[in-house]
Design a protein around this motif. Sequence first.
Motif, PDB file in Angstrom:
ATOM      1  N   GLY A 113       0.784  -1.469   0.067  1.00  0.00           N
ATOM      2  CA  GLY A 113      -0.008   0.111   0.184  1.00  0.00           C
ATOM      3  C   GLY A 113       0.856   1.269  -0.012  1.00  0.00           C
ATOM      4  N   CYS A 114       0.251   2.198  -0.693  1.00  0.00           N
ATOM      5  CA  CYS A 114       1.068   3.613  -0.824  1.00  0.00           C
ATOM      6  C   CYS A 114       0.188   4.755  -0.196  1.00  0.00           C
ATOM      7  CB  CYS A 114       1.440   3.750  -2.079  1.00  0.00           C
ATOM      8  SG  CYS A 114       1.679   5.508  -2.711  1.00  0.00           S
ATOM      9  N   SER A 115       0.838   5.529   0.496  1.00  0.00           N
ATOM     10  CA  SER A 115       0.107   6.865   1.096  1.00  0.00           C
ATOM     11  C   SER A 115      -0.468   7.742   0.074  1.00  0.00           C
ATOM     12  CB  SER A 115       1.204   7.469   1.887  1.00  0.00           C
ATOM     13  OG  SER A 115       2.324   8.117   1.438  1.00  0.00           O
ATOM     14  N   PHE A 116      -0.091   7.602  -1.120  1.00  0.00           N
ATOM     15  CA  PHE A 116      -0.786   8.555  -2.103  1.00  0.00           C
ATOM     16  C   PHE A 116      -2.400   8.351  -2.171  1.00  0.00           C
ATOM     17  CE2 PHE A 116       2.836   9.076  -5.360  1.00  0.00           C
ATOM     18  CZ  PHE A 116       3.368   9.908  -4.560  1.00  0.00           C
ATOM     19  N   THR A 117      -2.653   6.896  -1.623  1.00  0.00           N
ATOM     20  CA  THR A 117      -4.017   6.644  -1.596  1.00  0.00           C
ATOM     21  C   THR A 117      -4.815   7.604  -0.511  1.00  0.00           C
ATOM     22  OG1 THR A 117      -2.925   4.355  -1.916  1.00  0.00           O
ATOM     23  CG2 THR A 117      -5.362   4.434  -1.082  1.00  0.00           C
ATOM     24  N   PHE A 118      -4.159   7.878   0.284  1.00  0.00           N
ATOM     25  CA  PHE A 118      -5.260   8.688   1.345  1.00  0.00           C
ATOM     26  C   PHE A 118      -5.169  10.022   1.359  1.00  0.00           C
ATOM     27  CE2 PHE A 118      -1.556   7.340   4.597  1.00  0.00           C
ATOM     28  CZ  PHE A 118      -0.950   8.648   4.390  1.00  0.00           C
ATOM     29  N   GLU A 119      -4.402  10.559  -0.081  1.00  0.00           N
ATOM     30  CA  GLU A 119      -4.322  11.882  -0.374  1.00  0.00           C
ATOM     31  C   GLU A 119      -5.624  12.331  -0.685  1.00  0.00           C
ATOM     32  OE1 GLU A 119      -0.848  12.468  -2.922  1.00  0.00           O
ATOM     33  OE2 GLU A 119       0.340  12.503  -0.993  1.00  0.00           O
ATOM     34  N   VAL A 175      -8.066  10.911   9.959  1.00  0.00           N
ATOM     35  CA  VAL A 175      -8.477  10.397   8.618  1.00  0.00           C
ATOM     36  C   VAL A 175      -7.675   9.172   8.220  1.00  0.00           C
ATOM     37  CG1 VAL A 175      -8.708  10.905   6.065  1.00  0.00           C
ATOM     38  CG2 VAL A 175      -9.266  12.870   7.930  1.00  0.00           C
ATOM     39  N   THR A 176      -6.441   9.204   8.252  1.00  0.00           N
ATOM     40  CA  THR A 176      -5.296   8.184   7.866  1.00  0.00           C
ATOM     41  C   THR A 176      -5.645   6.802   8.720  1.00  0.00           C
ATOM     42  OG1 THR A 176      -3.316   9.034   8.963  1.00  0.00           O
ATOM     43  CG2 THR A 176      -3.723   9.693   6.805  1.00  0.00           C
ATOM     44  N   SER A 177      -5.925   7.000   9.978  1.00  0.00           N
ATOM     45  CA  SER A 177      -6.193   5.775  10.993  1.00  0.00           C
ATOM     46  C   SER A 177      -6.952   4.785  10.204  1.00  0.00           C
ATOM     47  CB  SER A 177      -6.568   6.131  12.357  1.00  0.00           C
ATOM     48  OG  SER A 177      -5.594   6.873  13.021  1.00  0.00           O
ATOM     49  N   ARG A 178      -8.004   5.308   9.587  1.00  0.00           N
ATOM     50  CA  ARG A 178      -8.934   4.326   8.848  1.00  0.00           C
ATOM     51  C   ARG A 178      -8.374   3.476   7.839  1.00  0.00           C
ATOM     52  NH1 ARG A 178     -12.709   6.939   5.478  1.00  0.00           N
ATOM     53  NH2 ARG A 178     -14.277   5.301   5.794  1.00  0.00           N
ATOM     54  N   PHE A 179      -7.175   3.978   7.352  1.00  0.00           N
ATOM     55  CA  PHE A 179      -6.487   3.116   6.197  1.00  0.00           C
ATOM     56  C   PHE A 179      -5.237   2.441   6.752  1.00  0.00           C
ATOM     57  CE2 PHE A 179      -9.093   6.498   4.361  1.00  0.00           C
ATOM     58  CZ  PHE A 179      -9.734   5.844   3.747  1.00  0.00           C
ATOM     59  N   PRO A 180      -5.243   1.546   7.461  1.00  0.00           N
ATOM     60  CA  PRO A 180      -3.868   0.914   7.866  1.00  0.00           C
ATOM     61  C   PRO A 180      -3.054   0.197   6.827  1.00  0.00           C
ATOM     62  CG  PRO A 180      -5.700  -0.204   9.178  1.00  0.00           C
ATOM     63  CD  PRO A 180      -6.178   0.908   8.304  1.00  0.00           C
ATOM     64  N   SER A 181      -3.875  -0.151   5.639  1.00  0.00           N
ATOM     65  CA  SER A 181      -3.327  -0.936   4.562  1.00  0.00           C
ATOM     66  C   SER A 181      -2.490  -0.026   3.659  1.00  0.00           C
ATOM     67  CB  SER A 181      -4.264  -1.800   3.801  1.00  0.00           C
ATOM     68  OG  SER A 181      -5.162  -1.153   3.372  1.00  0.00           O
ATOM     69  N   VAL A 182      -2.677   1.364   3.780  1.00  0.00           N
ATOM     70  CA  VAL A 182      -1.823   2.216   3.072  1.00  0.00           C
ATOM     71  C   VAL A 182      -0.932   3.051   3.862  1.00  0.00           C
ATOM     72  CG1 VAL A 182      -2.981   2.126   1.000  1.00  0.00           C
ATOM     73  CG2 VAL A 182      -3.806   3.988   2.907  1.00  0.00           C
ATOM     74  N   HIS A 256     -10.791  -0.717   1.698  1.00  0.00           N
ATOM     75  CA  HIS A 256     -10.102  -1.371   2.625  1.00  0.00           C
ATOM     76  C   HIS A 256      -9.994  -0.340   3.871  1.00  0.00           C
ATOM     77  CE1 HIS A 256      -6.532   0.349   0.539  1.00  0.00           C
ATOM     78  NE2 HIS A 256      -7.251  -0.052  -0.238  1.00  0.00           N
ATOM     79  N   ALA A 257     -10.964   0.683   4.026  1.00  0.00           N
ATOM     80  CA  ALA A 257     -10.741   1.401   5.142  1.00  0.00           C
ATOM     81  C   ALA A 257     -11.365   0.462   6.305  1.00  0.00           C
ATOM     82  CB  ALA A 257     -11.848   2.619   5.248  1.00  0.00           C
ATOM     83  N   VAL A 258     -10.547   0.415   7.432  1.00  0.00           N
ATOM     84  CA  VAL A 258     -11.217  -0.429   8.684  1.00  0.00           C
ATOM     85  C   VAL A 258     -12.517   0.170   9.365  1.00  0.00           C
ATOM     86  CG1 VAL A 258      -8.857  -1.442   9.268  1.00  0.00           C
ATOM     87  CG2 VAL A 258      -9.620   0.755  10.309  1.00  0.00           C
TER      88      VAL A 258
END
Lengths: 259, 259
Positions: A113-119, A175-182, A256-258
């Motif tokens: 996973g890449c952090s660009f995803t949660f931008e 916001v980013t805590s929702r997305f551990p896979s990125v 894949h948001a938790v």
Amino acid sequence: MAGDVDKIRQSIRRGEWTKPTTGIDSGNTQANLVILPKKYAYDFLLFCVRNPKSCPLLEVTDQGVPVPVKTAPNADLRTDIPKYRIYKNSELFDEVRDITSYWSDDFVSFVIGCSFTFEKPLLDNGIPIRHIDEGCNVPMYRTNIPCEAAGELSGPMVVSMRPMKAKDAIRSVQVTSRFPSVHGAPVHIGDPAAIGIKDVNKPDFGDNVTIYDDEIPVFWACGVTPQSVAMHSNIDMMITHAPGHMLLTDLKEEEHAVL
Amino acid sequence: MAGDVDKIRQSIRRGEWTKPTTGIDSGNTQANLVILPKKYAYDFLLFCVRNPKSCPLLEVTDQGVPVPVKTAPNADLRTDIPKYRIYKNSELFDEVRDITSYWSDDFVSFVIGCSFTFEKPLLDNGIPIRHIDEGCNVPMYRTNIPCEAAGELSGPMVVSMRPMKAKDAIRSVQVTSRFPSVHGAPVHIGDPAAIGIKDVNKPDFGDNVTIYDDEIPVFWACGVTPQSVAMHSNIDMMITHAPGHMLLTDLKEEEHAVL
């Protein structure tokens, strides 16, 4: 949306799109790539499991299969990334736009996973992303945070950095805590020196961005970490994406948001 | 609290505590155990990565090391579980209280999160846990949900079941979503037949519990899934905990909540 991603991947495959993939507003998950000979696959898989903030695995292909059947079944891992890096014997050996000539049936590919995803979720929350505004790649740094070793593999964590106002930094944790896979929540906020970054204006990968006086740098674990492992460990061969030049997957970030 | 856990582990080691470990109110993470010869370790590690709901990895030991240095550094994986199962050639071969005589320096151990961990947060939210109230083991079932295969390893998902009122079922989704590393949110709510369970009153593992008329069964992926893999795949040797008889770790459950 998936159509858009297919079109961009085709344009990458034809060699037309050669720039970083930040700022693509499709809601699709972007991914880091690591390709290794099978002899390193167990240790690297274990490295990812032991360092899930840096290396959240989205998919591991079967040996010799160049298609990420789960995350991007129409993609070819040998051609669909704008720029690749070839590491040989712990050094950067080459940077290429196609790895067909390097491909071996012995290879196992790791899609991370890449952090660009949660931008996009950050932008949706009214948080500006500086490197998008400045039209460049995200700044990335080698830190002094040691990863947990696995077999022969070790190295320091690499982080990406986004400067923002304090209130946005707090919101960005949510916001980013929702997305551990990125990469999930940040690993550090504030003083760059505290994680071994000597000069925040001189990133080790990507581009430098402006940090205004009323801003605080926010650091996320980064999928370039395996490249620091390639340079730090005794590996004869690792192929990766070039930092910021990612694989576009078919997964929607919300899938894949938790929460 | 850690002291309590140490005491319980010592009592397990001395052979005094032989019952299931549900209902221990210490806030400590409980864990499933899988021990395999190294030749299966890559495929099993990949199986866990591909099936994170059933097999969320808390730790993978180095080959031959019987101590989970990260999750329970004072524990010995050969003696500190109340009951073990030995699977040989796809069949349950033995159930023992100590695996010292089976131990080999070739073994790799996988410590996998257990849903007993989130029973305290459920109780804290006023949600009764039926098997705790009835003083027995949680009911577990083999489903018709196929796991994603990895190499030679495959098999159906095993689930645990807790009956509750509809409003508690909704709250339980919220509460357990915080804990993906101990199975996270449920995989199914309601009709047992929809996931291949013929008779909800006859669990495949653990004990039967009462389901009242105004209750709905809620199903979570379960770390007994590897035991279904052991019986479904061509593996000559796998050692596990006996269902419900878990490893007590030093990790506090709150430490690995995602929010």
